[in-house]
Design an enzyme around this catalytic site. Structure first.
Site, PDB file in Angstrom:
ATOM      1  CB  SER A   1       2.740   0.426   0.993  1.00  0.00           C
ATOM      2  OG  SER A   1       2.018   1.420   0.329  1.00  0.00           O
TER       3      SER A   1
ATOM      4  CE  LYS B   1      -0.507  -0.247   5.274  1.00  0.00           C
ATOM      5  NZ  LYS B   1       0.152  -0.509   3.977  1.00  0.00           N
TER       6      LYS B   1
ATOM      7  CB  SER C   1      -0.102   3.077   2.351  1.00  0.00           C
ATOM      8  OG  SER C   1       0.098   1.674   2.249  1.00  0.00           O
TER       9      SER C   1
END
Ligand code: GLN
Length: 484
Positions: free
Chosen positions: A177, A78, A153
């Protein structure tokens, strides 16, 4: 063999036996990325050249007789975790050209074990969001239905795993997330206990809630990665000096007699009927494996979203004060220093980030601090106590991960509150600091994945993994692949 479809455990076995080389595997992944990335948009940065170099190096280590589960395994990270010399944007214009001079502890651990970085994945700007639509660098699409969001996210990481654009990925979870995108994309997402994994080098959003964890195709891969990324780190004072068990050693153990708590507050109106149905069936399935369902109550659940959005925004307003155009990142020149700060932040941050900075600054301001921030801290304690009390009688707690399957792109962007509510079932777990996993537990009539959340006691990831693995092995949801 379609190499891009392999799991960590399958790929590392094939590498160890000499059936495939890390370079072959990396090339297979980049072919796959080439074929599907245009449709999915999982990555902000693809690091092919760097990856081939790492794969060659891993190949040398294999030839020298070295063994290791991550040697030559292509993984995505990420884009809110610092990778030395590789752009780390947080999907924000304010860090659009930021190249970190140091490596995060988690990626350093992976590096030392010979992983191959395929690239940095898309997220909601600064991890604020539930759909990956808040990214400054474009949308990520759900591989099961590209008109829908992958969740957020960590939507880029979850979509990359679901679309086989990496063997596994790393995400971060502040209010859901990792788990919510895993649920939307039909993969496995683990949020460890707060303090289990070092956050050094993770760009801070809400420091009392942020955790890093794996997003994988199977529960076994999740446990393999947890063995590697867990542990105390002198660079993160909140990382716990707890002993690290071998998380893979509980896989395959019986769950006979295991008490699974079913909180009544998590099976209410507003939960999509098909989601509720699949989760209830999953409970029956666990029961058929010997687990014992117990009705429980987590009475303060209804306050979790409000509490989270006071605390997370307060912490964010303080954490994001550092982006001022002076030290690093984007800078918009103003007529004096204050003007430079204001122009930089006005142009550099997106709308959702600004909304949160304003909310958080307000909640912390004198006169409102007691009414909002302090009150929210007190409610947080009550939420934590709910869990502690429940865990006096049960071993794990089982719930849906998200109230609905993946929603359509654009469906909730105009209404922040609706977006915030998509984390209603995951947020309490962050407030309480517990470990929790999301695993696939069915598909809707429209072929969208549904996720099952399994929550454990503090530092009892083992019970979570044991339960998740027993369920996974007795079903075949995890074997389904999106048609791309
Ligand atoms: N969706 C939640 C939020 O917007 C959680 C995000 C996260 O876990 N990083 O804050």
């Amino acid at each position: 063999m379609a190499l891009h479809k392999l799991t960590i455990s399958e790929a590392s076995a094939a590498i160890e036996k000499g059936e495939i080389s890390p370079v072959e595997l990396a090339n297979a992944l980049f072919d796959r990325i080439d074929a599907v990335e245009k449709k999915i948009g999982a990555y902000v940065t693809i690091t092919m050249e760097h990856a081939i170099g790492q794969a060659k190096e891993a190949g040398n280590r294999v030839r020298n007789g070295e063994k290791g589960k991550l040697l030559g395994i292509p993984m995505a990270i990420k884009d809110n975790m610092c990778t030395e010399g590789i752009k780390t944007t947080c999907s924000s214009n304010i860090l659009g050209n930021f190249i970190p001079p140091y490596e995060s502890t988690v990626t350093q651990e992976l590096k030392e074990r010979g992983y191959v970085l395929t690239g940095k994945t898309n997220l909601d700007e600064f991890a604020m969001g539930s759909s990956t639509e808040n990214s400054a660098f474009g949308y990520t699409k759900n591989p099961w239905d590209t008109a829908r969001v992958p969740g957020g996210s960590s939507g880029g990481s979850a979509a990359a795993v679901a679309a086989d654009e990496c063997i596994a990925a790393i995400g971060s979870d502040t209010g859901g997330s990792i788990r919510q995108p895993a649920s939307f994309c039909g993969v496995v997402g683990m949020k460890p206990t707060y303090g289990r994994v070092s956050r050094y080098g993770l760009v801070a959003f809400a420091s009392s809630l942020d955790q890093i964890g794996p997003i994988t195709k199977t529960v076994e891969d999740s446990a393999i990665l947890m063995n590697i990324i867990s542990g105390n780190d002198p660079y993160d004072s909140t990382s716990a000096p707890a002993a690290i068990p071998d998380f893979t050693s509980v896989l395959g153990k019986e769950i006979k007699g295991l008490k699974i708590g079913i909180p009544k507050e998590y099976f209410i109106e507003g939960i999509d009927a098909e989601v509720g149905e699949h989760v209830k069936n999953a409970v029956k399935q666990l029961e058929s494996l010997g687990a014992v369902p117990v009705d429980i109550s987590l009475p303060h659940t209804g306050y979790a979203v409000a509490t989270y959005y006071i605390l997370a925004t307060s912490e964010a307003s303080s954490n994001l004060a550092r982006y001022d155009g002076v030290k690093y990142g984007f800078r918009a020149e103003g007529k004096d220093l204050l003007d430079t700060y204001m122009k930089t932040r006005a142009k550099g941050f997106g709308d959702e980030v600004k909304r949160r900075i304003i909310l958080g600054t307000y909640a912390l301001s004198s006169g409102y601090y007691d009414a909002y921030y302090k009150k929210a801290q007190q409610v947080r304690t009550l939420i934590k106590q709910d869990f502690e009390k429940a865990f006096e009688t049960v071993d794990v707690i089982v719930t849906p991960t998200a109230p609905t399957p993946a929603f359509r792109a654009g469906e909730k962007t105009a209404d922040p509150l609706q977006m915030y509510l998509s984390d209603i079932l995951t947020i309490s777990v962050n407030l309480a600091g517990m470990p929790a996993i999301s695993i696939p537990c069915g598909f809707t009539s429209g072929s969208l994945p549904v996720g099952l959340q399994i929550v454990g006691k503090h530092f009892d990831e083992e019970a979570v993994f044991k339960t998740a693995y027993a369920y996974e092995q007795s079903t075949d949801w995890h074997k389904r692949k999106p048609k791309l």
